[in-house]
Write an enzyme that holds these catalytic residues in place. Structure first.
Site, PDB file in Angstrom:
ATOM      1  N   HIS A  46       0.802  -1.216   0.000  1.00 60.00           N
ATOM      2  CA  HIS A  46       0.000   0.000   0.000  1.00 60.00           C
ATOM      3  C   HIS A  46       0.841   1.276   0.000  1.00 60.00           C
ATOM      4  O   HIS A  46       0.568   2.162  -0.799  1.00 60.00           O
ATOM      5  CB  HIS A  46      -1.075   0.047   1.084  1.00 60.00           C
ATOM      6  CG  HIS A  46      -2.104   1.086   0.721  1.00 60.00           C
ATOM      7  ND1 HIS A  46      -3.090   0.852  -0.198  1.00 60.00           N
ATOM      8  CD2 HIS A  46      -2.212   2.380   1.038  1.00 60.00           C
ATOM      9  CE1 HIS A  46      -3.774   1.958  -0.401  1.00 60.00           C
ATOM     10  NE2 HIS A  46      -3.272   2.903   0.335  1.00 60.00           N
ATOM     11  N   HIS A  80     -10.830   1.020  -9.613  1.00 59.80           N
ATOM     12  CA  HIS A  80     -10.359   2.034  -8.662  1.00 59.80           C
ATOM     13  C   HIS A  80      -8.926   2.460  -8.966  1.00 59.80           C
ATOM     14  O   HIS A  80      -8.624   3.635  -9.086  1.00 59.80           O
ATOM     15  CB  HIS A  80     -10.473   1.489  -7.237  1.00 59.80           C
ATOM     16  CG  HIS A  80      -9.626   2.198  -6.238  1.00 59.80           C
ATOM     17  ND1 HIS A  80      -9.911   3.458  -5.796  1.00 59.80           N
ATOM     18  CD2 HIS A  80      -8.472   1.837  -5.617  1.00 59.80           C
ATOM     19  CE1 HIS A  80      -8.974   3.839  -4.937  1.00 59.80           C
ATOM     20  NE2 HIS A  80      -8.093   2.883  -4.818  1.00 59.80           N
ATOM     21  N   PHE A  81      -8.009   1.480  -9.115  1.00 61.66           N
ATOM     22  CA  PHE A  81      -6.615   1.937  -9.218  1.00 61.66           C
ATOM     23  C   PHE A  81      -6.246   2.387 -10.624  1.00 61.66           C
ATOM     24  O   PHE A  81      -5.208   3.008 -10.797  1.00 61.66           O
ATOM     25  CB  PHE A  81      -5.619   0.944  -8.592  1.00 61.66           C
ATOM     26  CG  PHE A  81      -5.468  -0.387  -9.245  1.00 61.66           C
ATOM     27  CD1 PHE A  81      -4.917  -0.513 -10.505  1.00 61.66           C
ATOM     28  CD2 PHE A  81      -5.847  -1.544  -8.562  1.00 61.66           C
ATOM     29  CE1 PHE A  81      -4.744  -1.757 -11.076  1.00 61.66           C
ATOM     30  CE2 PHE A  81      -5.692  -2.791  -9.139  1.00 61.66           C
ATOM     31  CZ  PHE A  81      -5.141  -2.895 -10.400  1.00 61.66           C
ATOM     32  N   HIS A  82      -7.107   2.121 -11.604  1.00 63.55           N
ATOM     33  CA  HIS A  82      -6.842   2.770 -12.892  1.00 63.55           C
ATOM     34  C   HIS A  82      -7.211   4.253 -12.844  1.00 63.55           C
ATOM     35  O   HIS A  82      -6.751   5.025 -13.682  1.00 63.55           O
ATOM     36  CB  HIS A  82      -7.561   2.046 -14.033  1.00 63.55           C
ATOM     37  CG  HIS A  82      -6.790   0.839 -14.513  1.00 63.55           C
ATOM     38  ND1 HIS A  82      -6.914  -0.392 -13.949  1.00 63.55           N
ATOM     39  CD2 HIS A  82      -5.845   0.718 -15.480  1.00 63.55           C
ATOM     40  CE1 HIS A  82      -6.084  -1.240 -14.544  1.00 63.55           C
ATOM     41  NE2 HIS A  82      -5.420  -0.594 -15.485  1.00 63.55           N
ATOM     42  N   TYR A  98       1.549   5.387  -2.455  1.00 67.94           N
ATOM     43  CA  TYR A  98       1.881   6.781  -2.190  1.00 67.94           C
ATOM     44  C   TYR A  98       3.225   7.160  -2.808  1.00 67.94           C
ATOM     45  O   TYR A  98       3.469   8.323  -3.111  1.00 67.94           O
ATOM     46  CB  TYR A  98       1.826   7.062  -0.679  1.00 67.94           C
ATOM     47  CG  TYR A  98       0.413   6.842  -0.211  1.00 67.94           C
ATOM     48  CD1 TYR A  98      -0.564   7.789  -0.513  1.00 67.94           C
ATOM     49  CD2 TYR A  98       0.023   5.661   0.382  1.00 67.94           C
ATOM     50  CE1 TYR A  98      -1.879   7.564  -0.186  1.00 67.94           C
ATOM     51  CE2 TYR A  98      -1.296   5.434   0.706  1.00 67.94           C
ATOM     52  CZ  TYR A  98      -2.243   6.382   0.410  1.00 67.94           C
ATOM     53  OH  TYR A  98      -3.552   6.145   0.709  1.00 67.94           O
ATOM     54  N   ARG A 109     -11.546  -9.808 -10.856  1.00 66.79           N
ATOM     55  CA  ARG A 109     -10.376  -9.220 -11.512  1.00 66.79           C
ATOM     56  C   ARG A 109      -9.436 -10.348 -11.900  1.00 66.79           C
ATOM     57  O   ARG A 109      -9.663 -11.502 -11.566  1.00 66.79           O
ATOM     58  CB  ARG A 109      -9.684  -8.262 -10.535  1.00 66.79           C
ATOM     59  CG  ARG A 109      -9.089  -8.977  -9.350  1.00 66.79           C
ATOM     60  CD  ARG A 109      -8.570  -8.051  -8.273  1.00 66.79           C
ATOM     61  NE  ARG A 109      -7.335  -7.391  -8.678  1.00 66.79           N
ATOM     62  CZ  ARG A 109      -6.489  -6.815  -7.795  1.00 66.79           C
ATOM     63  NH1 ARG A 109      -6.763  -6.846  -6.505  1.00 66.79           N
ATOM     64  NH2 ARG A 109      -5.396  -6.213  -8.211  1.00 66.79           N
ATOM     65  N   ARG A 110      -8.362 -10.033 -12.591  1.00 66.90           N
ATOM     66  CA  ARG A 110      -7.254 -10.952 -12.833  1.00 66.90           C
ATOM     67  C   ARG A 110      -7.687 -12.298 -13.376  1.00 66.90           C
ATOM     68  O   ARG A 110      -7.274 -13.343 -12.881  1.00 66.90           O
ATOM     69  CB  ARG A 110      -6.508 -11.208 -11.533  1.00 66.90           C
ATOM     70  CG  ARG A 110      -5.861  -9.990 -10.980  1.00 66.90           C
ATOM     71  CD  ARG A 110      -5.161 -10.303  -9.703  1.00 66.90           C
ATOM     72  NE  ARG A 110      -4.028  -9.402  -9.534  1.00 66.90           N
ATOM     73  CZ  ARG A 110      -3.200  -9.437  -8.516  1.00 66.90           C
ATOM     74  NH1 ARG A 110      -3.366 -10.314  -7.578  1.00 66.90           N
ATOM     75  NH2 ARG A 110      -2.208  -8.603  -8.439  1.00 66.90           N
TER      76      ARG A 110
END
Lengths: 570, 171
Positions: A228, A379-381, A232, A442-443
């Site tokens: 995680h 979300h992370f795209h 950042y 996913r995946r």
């Protein structure tokens, strides 16, 4: 006034080299992304589904680790030298970390791509998260270790530059960009400890056959201890650009320097003790530790919400300097024709959407519904795939001319490129979020199953697939345009002043803020204590339950797995 | 340190939002009773799953009136039971799932519901759900587990009470 390349020719060479590695990874990673987008939606299939995971691993590693982190290495080198107004103390050290990170990244990439060629007997399709006991070729783990050590050396290079500056300027406030780099690197040192221990003490000996068994929950927890905060590490370069470059591009200056420092300190303190929020659904970790991780995660919203305020306020200030009026009419006078500005502004907008879907992920009970579904890549795209990647591309339009002394080949193409990225990502990530709510995982290479269907309440699954495929195609087009634009820029003729590289001082300067903000030792100590509070007991409990080296034997990817699959089908 | 007026307001609103979200999750756990997958399932030797009294013969065991334990073993690329034969449970009952893995990390997701867990070798994931009337659910693996991951699926069949037979050896 002169250009960066004229003042720091040696550093400019290193930064160009890191950007070159970064953009090569971007090109290959984006191509892999296109293959995946078309494959799992069933539109175009050029590979068997068993090879999908090799492509997926390549996409994750090349984009999430190589593209973003090499860009960061270049950007931070620029930021430190520019803001300290001094070259790096030892350029040999600089080239050494560049060599080590590049060799490491190349090793990992070779191990991954080799998976497409069965005759090579080498593969690493363990995905970007490389959870044991799926086992990759040792070269993959060795490459990762070299890459991480290289980033540590880069951090040392910047700290040495700072130490030299400090001895010459004992009473000054740390220049803002250097402050951002140093706090980010302290966070990185703390958080990469987890993955470094995992790779050096467990994965390398295990993949070489020196140890037989592994504790999957332990290595998984060590991965997320790093997994995680690395988010950042991707985001901080984007924040650095939003805080220090975007206000200038808007026509004004940063709204508040002290609040920017508070934000980076909060990220340093809160971003490491949160990794367990990726493990809400893991057995073997008590509910209490999950709750602690959730609370930290939610407070981590604070620095991002503060950033939203400061960035928008700085843009508004810029717009009013340009003659903007009214409550919202000022938006119209912003430099929307400038791809560097528009790219960063659109990236910030998408980050707001990604932040909200992140709050859903972080809510540990709602997480049951979306865990490991397509919602998560949706979300992370938005966060790393747009907030970070689009900001980096937009930033390149402003930075690269300063490094080469040549103008950008085409601003209109640049503008079209950033808008294409925005539109492509709106389609793709919107569809991914919605598909996740239907339970589509996913995946996976084949989201169709034999014995059940997914039911859409609004629209249809076919429409979601089409949106993902069109989005993936637009995103790939966008990357191609970006790479050509940068490539053609590098063969333009040198000109006097291709871009204005000055950054004006903030509206509220650092002088008004408490000196304790610059006390990096204090913040490092508090960050370390928070990590110990969040992790020592859960890690001890995991080791007590199943042993340091566990009892689980290795499962090599592909070869054995594929035979098993044939057995199941037969 | 100078903090602008609007900045103070934004800061307060942000903190309120954060505390509010934490409060809703806390209410979900304490008030509604949504509990997390945790460490209560205990551990198991992944190389000796078939010697375990229940995982050695996985299936549905009756534990009380309308209460059942469901033991499932996940391995590349099947659920036992679930894939080759469906998991059959009676309607209007409370099910406690115990899921473990004999090889790599898998997922266990009952599609369209919030029954969802990671399946980690050496660990037993335990969670309790309630089922109502007869219905069929899909189960899928949502954690990449090797080249055949996309084929790993199963079925959960909720049948009328009178059609149900517990696994042999059940209470």
């Amino acid at each position: 006034m002169s250009l960066y390349v004229d003042e720091y020719p040696e550093e400019a060479k290193v930064i160009k080299a890191t950007f070159l590695v970064s953009f090569v990874a971007l090109g290959i990673g984006a191509f892999f992304g296109l293959i995946q987008g078309l494959h799992r939606t069933g539109f175009v299939r050029i590979l068997p589904s068993t090879d999908y995971y090799t492509i997926l691993t390549g996409h994750g590693v090349l984009l999430a680790l190589v593209f973003t982190i090499f860009y960061l290495l270049g950007l931070f080198t620029w930021a430190v030298t520019r803001s300290l107004e001094s070259p790096l103390p030892n350029i040999k050290l600089t080239w050494a970390w560049f060599g080590l990170t590049t060799t490491g990244a190349t090793f990992a990439a070779i191990a991954i791509v080799a998976g497409l060629f069965p005759s090579l007997d080498m593969s690493a399709d363990v995905l970007y998260t490389f959870y044991a006991p799926l086992q990759a070729h040792p070269l993959f783990y060795v490459g990762l270790a070299m890459f991480i050590i290289g980033t540590w050396m880069a951090g040392a290079d910047w700290f040495l530059a700072f130490r030299k500056w400090r001895s010459e300027h004992p009473d000054e406030r740390i220049p803002l960009q250097t402050f951002m780099v140093l706090t980010t690197m302290v966070m990185w040192y703390l958080s990469t400890l987890g993955v470094a221990i995992s790779v050096v003490f467990f994965f390398i000996p295990w993949s070489l056959g020196f140890i037989d068994t592994i504790n999957p929950l332990l290595t998984r927890t060590l991965f997320w201890y790093f997994g995680h905060p690395v988010v950042y590490f991707w985001l901080m370069p984007a924040y650095l650009l939003w805080y220090t470059v975007l206000p200038k591009l808007s026509g004004g200056r940063l709204f508040s320097d002290p609040l920017a420092r508070v934000v980076f300190v909060l990220f340093l303190l809160l971003s490491t003790p949160v990794g367990i929020h990726h493990q809400y659904l893991d057995p073997g970790i008590a509910e209490g530790f999950k709750f602690i991780a959730m609370t930290n995660t939610m407070f981590l919203l604070l620095p991002s919400l503060l950033t939203a305020f400061t960035v928008v306020a700085s843009m508004e200030h810029g717009a009013r300097q340009r003659g903007g009026k009214g409550y919202l009419r000022w938006l119209g006078v912003l430099p929307w024709r400038d791809p560097a500005f528009t790219g960063m502004a659109l990236a910030g907008l998408m980050f707001a959407a990604g932040g909200f879907s992140g709050m859903i992920n972080a809510g540990m009970n709602i997480n049951y519904l979306v865990h490991n579904t397509l919602w998560v890549p949706g979300h992370f795209h938005l966060t790393v795939g747009t907030a970070v990647a689009l900001t980096m591309m937009a930033g390149a339009y402003w930075l690269v001319p300063q490094l080469t002394g040549r103008r950008l080949y085409s601003r209109p193409i640049g503008l079209f490129q950033v808008v294409t990225w925005f539109v492509g990502m709106v389609l793709m990530s919107n569809a991914m979020h919605r598909a996740g709510l239907l339970g589509i995982p996913r995946r996976t290479a084949e989201p169709q199953y034999q014995s059940f269907d997914f039911t859409a309440t609004i629209g249809s699954v076919a429409e979601l697939r089409a949106q993902i495929a069109i989005g993936a195609a637009l995103l790939f087009l966008s990357v191609v345009l970006f790479l050509f634009n940068i490539l053609l820029s590098s063969i333009e003729d040198p000109i006097e002043m291709p871009v204005d590289g000055r950054i004006p001082a903030p509206l509220s300067g650092a002088s008004g803020s408490p000196v304790v903000l610059d006390n990096l030792k204090l913040w490092t100590a508090i960050a370390a204590i928070l990590v110990i509070l969040a992790y020592v007991i859960p890690l001890a409990s995991i080791i007590r339950d199943a042993g340091l080296f566990g009892r689980t034997v290795a499962v090599p990817v592909l070869i054995d797995g594929f035979n098993l699959l044939l057995g199941v089908i037969a | 340190m100078e903090i602008h007026e609007y900045e103070k307001f934004w800061l307060a609103a942000s903190l309120l939002l954060i505390v509010g979200i934490i409060a809703t999750v806390t209410y979900g756990a304490v008030g509604v009773g949504v509990s997390m997958i945790d460490d209560k399932g205990g551990t198991i030797d992944p190389k000796a799953v078939d010697q375990h009294p229940k995982f050695g013969n996985p299936g549905v065991y009756k534990t009380g009136a309308n209460e059942y334990d469901v033991y499932v073993v996940a391995k590349q690329f099947v659920y036992q039971p679930g894939t080759n034969e469906p998991i059959v449970v009676p309607a209007n009952s409370t099910l406690t799932f115990h899921v473990t893995s004999a090889d790599v990390i898998h997922g266990f997701e009952v599609v369209g519901t919030n029954a969802n867990t990671m399946v980690i070798p050496g660990q037993i994931a335990t969670f309790t759900v309630e089922v109502s009337g007869p219905r069929e659910y899909g189960i899928l693996c949502n954690e990449y587990c090797g080249a055949g991951h996309h084929g790993m699926e199963g079925t959960l069949k909720v049948v009328p009470e009178d059609e149900f037979n517990a696994t042999a050896g059940g209470a």
